[in-house]
Design an enzyme around this catalytic site. Structure first.
Site, PDB file in Angstrom:
ATOM      1  N   PHE A   1       1.759   8.124  -1.647  1.00 49.36           N
ATOM      2  CA  PHE A   1       1.001   6.930  -1.290  1.00 49.36           C
ATOM      3  C   PHE A   1      -0.475   7.073  -1.625  1.00 49.36           C
ATOM      4  O   PHE A   1      -1.182   6.106  -1.608  1.00 49.36           O
ATOM      5  CB  PHE A   1       1.152   6.623   0.197  1.00 49.36           C
ATOM      6  CG  PHE A   1       2.596   6.537   0.635  1.00 49.36           C
ATOM      7  CD1 PHE A   1       3.552   6.001  -0.208  1.00 49.36           C
ATOM      8  CD2 PHE A   1       2.985   7.012   1.868  1.00 49.36           C
ATOM      9  CE1 PHE A   1       4.875   5.927   0.179  1.00 49.36           C
ATOM     10  CE2 PHE A   1       4.299   6.933   2.263  1.00 49.36           C
ATOM     11  CZ  PHE A   1       5.247   6.397   1.419  1.00 49.36           C
TER      12      PHE A   1
ATOM     13  N   TRP B   1       0.831  -1.209   0.000  1.00 48.88           N
ATOM     14  CA  TRP B   1       0.000   0.000   0.000  1.00 48.88           C
ATOM     15  C   TRP B   1       0.864   1.258   0.000  1.00 48.88           C
ATOM     16  O   TRP B   1       0.489   2.276  -0.580  1.00 48.88           O
ATOM     17  CB  TRP B   1      -0.911   0.006   1.224  1.00 48.88           C
ATOM     18  CG  TRP B   1      -1.722   1.263   1.369  1.00 48.88           C
ATOM     19  CD1 TRP B   1      -2.949   1.528   0.843  1.00 48.88           C
ATOM     20  CD2 TRP B   1      -1.345   2.451   2.098  1.00 48.88           C
ATOM     21  NE1 TRP B   1      -3.362   2.792   1.196  1.00 48.88           N
ATOM     22  CE2 TRP B   1      -2.400   3.384   1.963  1.00 48.88           C
ATOM     23  CE3 TRP B   1      -0.235   2.814   2.853  1.00 48.88           C
ATOM     24  CZ2 TRP B   1      -2.374   4.638   2.551  1.00 48.88           C
ATOM     25  CZ3 TRP B   1      -0.202   4.069   3.444  1.00 48.88           C
ATOM     26  CH2 TRP B   1      -1.258   4.958   3.289  1.00 48.88           C
ATOM     27  N   HIS B   2       2.043   1.180   0.619  1.00 48.75           N
ATOM     28  CA  HIS B   2       2.873   2.369   0.787  1.00 48.75           C
ATOM     29  C   HIS B   2       3.568   2.830  -0.491  1.00 48.75           C
ATOM     30  O   HIS B   2       4.058   3.962  -0.545  1.00 48.75           O
ATOM     31  CB  HIS B   2       3.922   2.134   1.877  1.00 48.75           C
ATOM     32  CG  HIS B   2       3.370   2.214   3.263  1.00 48.75           C
ATOM     33  ND1 HIS B   2       2.709   1.166   3.862  1.00 48.75           N
ATOM     34  CD2 HIS B   2       3.363   3.224   4.174  1.00 48.75           C
ATOM     35  CE1 HIS B   2       2.329   1.524   5.076  1.00 48.75           C
ATOM     36  NE2 HIS B   2       2.695   2.762   5.283  1.00 48.75           N
ATOM     37  N   GLY B   3       3.633   1.984  -1.485  1.00 47.06           N
ATOM     38  CA  GLY B   3       4.269   2.438  -2.708  1.00 47.06           C
ATOM     39  C   GLY B   3       4.380   1.353  -3.753  1.00 47.06           C
ATOM     40  O   GLY B   3       4.344   0.162  -3.446  1.00 47.06           O
TER      41      GLY B   3
END
Length: 452
Positions: free
Chosen positions: A452, A305-307
């Site tokens: 993000f 999810w963060h990148g």
């Protein structure tokens, strides 16, 4: 970026507040917020604002039919379609480059946040936890509300459902909101930006020549930067929400005083952790069955999810494995150890994790990790890193101290003495002026969570 920040601080936000408070009825205030939210988003993403609007409208309609046919296969189909549409758009725009799609669209800012809010909304409608919002304007406001659109916290519809229809702003809430916003601004501009420039000068260079001390100091500075950057934005969002009459959920609770990795993730980005717990981990079976599988899947997705880079997935799995080890035996084994041992040990593992998080290039990551472990033959100490730290020494010390809940005790003491209400407005004004001056004189002002 600097100009946009100053424009927001001294033009956009005051104008929004002025027009907002001219109107007394919530219905008119909702219109004002939607208009300013869409303008705010369009300022940075003039084309992608249409993606936000279309995504919101599709999901509003699908959620309506999900509720209408709740308990039937048709209702389930509508819910699955809504989630699939949202995830598909997220996958295409955010992860297209990872999976070698023939085209690589630009990443709409905040897409991860508003996508998760939409998914939580549709799921909660399907489960019967909330009623579907029939008003196009009100639902669009929920999705596009600019204080938390860009970098959270992730606000569930149930958090603000009543306030969408009816909210009041008291003098106390307004004052509290201004103070919270100012605190977040100070975290971002005074601490995160200044410490981040020092971290970048260490981590952005040749990692193979870093000493062990230099490597650890560099990643420790990044740990401070990302905390004050993200918690600072969360504070600003929560403060603005309070000013407008909304109560957004807390997102950070002094994570760097945690005694375990499990506790750290109960204190860090709490709304994201709550989302993955309620909408991924528990539906997979939670702790009832296949617990290790469920944890690894959840943490793999949390990292991703963060990148759109595999280092984030690796970072998520790193924490997933640590949590599995803790749940298996380590928490019980360390239960009687004093906090003076558990907190630094937890910090050591968390800080090492930030090295995985920082480097999207695996080769650079491996070289840096070798430096952390003393395997690059660069020695234990160097003469460059201390000079970088020395220039920011006061801010670094202040940032470390403020990782503990010192502010709560100071505020409590000021309230007991009875002069907090006289001092805080002057402090707020001074901080805003200082931040404005620092923004004007700086070219380094990244928002780490914009990507993000």
């Amino acid at each position: 970026m600097i100009f946009a920040d100053l424009l927001f601080l001294f033009a956009f936000l005051p104008l929004n507040l002025l027009i907002y408070f001219i109107f007394k009825k919530t219905a008119f205030r909702n219109i004002v917020l939607v208009a300013f939210s869409l303008f705010f988003y369009a300022w940075g993403e003039p084309v992608m604002v249409f993606l936000l609007i279309i995504t919101a409208e599709i999901n509003r309609i699908l959620a309506f039919y999900t509720e209408k046919h709740r308990g039937t296969k048709k209702g389930k189909a509508f819910a699955i379609t809504a989630v699939a549409v949202t995830l598909s758009l997220l996958a295409v725009f955010k992860y297209g480059g990872m999976f070698a799609l023939p085209f690589k669209p630009s990443l709409p800012i905040g897409i991860s946040f508003y996508s998760f809010q939409i998914i939580s909304y549709v799921t909660d409608v399907y489960k019967g936890r909330i009623k579907a919002q029939k008003s196009r304007l009100k639902f669009l406001m929920y999705v596009s509300l600019y204080p938390q659109l860009i970098a959270g916290p992730i606000v569930r519809y149930s958090d603000i459902a009543e306030e969408i229809d009816d909210r009041r702003v008291t003098a106390e809430n307004f004052s509290t909101g201004v103070t919270r916003f100012t605190l977040g601004l100070a975290k971002k501009v005074i601490l995160a930006n200044q410490i981040g420039s020092a971290a970048e000068s260490i981590l952005g260079g040749d990692a193979s020549v870093l000493s062990v001390t230099g490597a650890w100091l560099g990643v420790a500075l990044f740990a401070l930067q990302i905390y004050y950057d993200f918690s600072g934005y969360s504070d600003m969002a929560i403060g603005l929400g309070r000013i407008f009459g909304f109560t957004f959920p807390e997102n950070f609770n002094y994570p760097y005083i945690s005694s375990s990795i499990t506790e750290f993730w109960r204190r860090w980005h709490m709304t994201l952790g709550g989302f993955f717990r309620d909408y991924v981990y528990i539906p997979l079976g939670g702790g009832r069955r296949h617990i290790w599988r469920n944890l690894l899947i959840t943490w793999f997705l949390t990292g991703l999810w963060h990148g759109a880079s595999w280092n984030f997935a690796l970072w998520g799995l790193y924490f997933g494995v640590l949590i599995i080890i803790e749940k298996a035996f380590l928490l019980k084994l360390c239960e009687k150890l004093p906090a003076i041992i558990k907190i630094p040990t937890t910090l050591l593992f968390v800080t090492f994790g930030w090295a995985i998080f920082y480097f999207t290039d695996f080769n650079k990551m491996l070289i840096f990790i070798k430096s952390l472990l003393g395997l690059n033959n660069a020695g234990m100490f160097d003469i460059i890193t201390p000079n970088i730290i020395y220039d920011k020494l006061f801010l670094v010390i202040a940032a470390i101290i403020l990782c503990a809940p010192i502010g709560r005790y100071i505020e409590s003491a000021m309230n007991k003495l009875g002069f907090a209400r006289f001092i805080i407005p002057f402090l707020n004004a001074a901080i805003i002026i200082i931040c404005a001056v620092m923004l004007v004189g700086s070219t380094y002002n990244p928002f780490l969570y914009y990507r993000f």
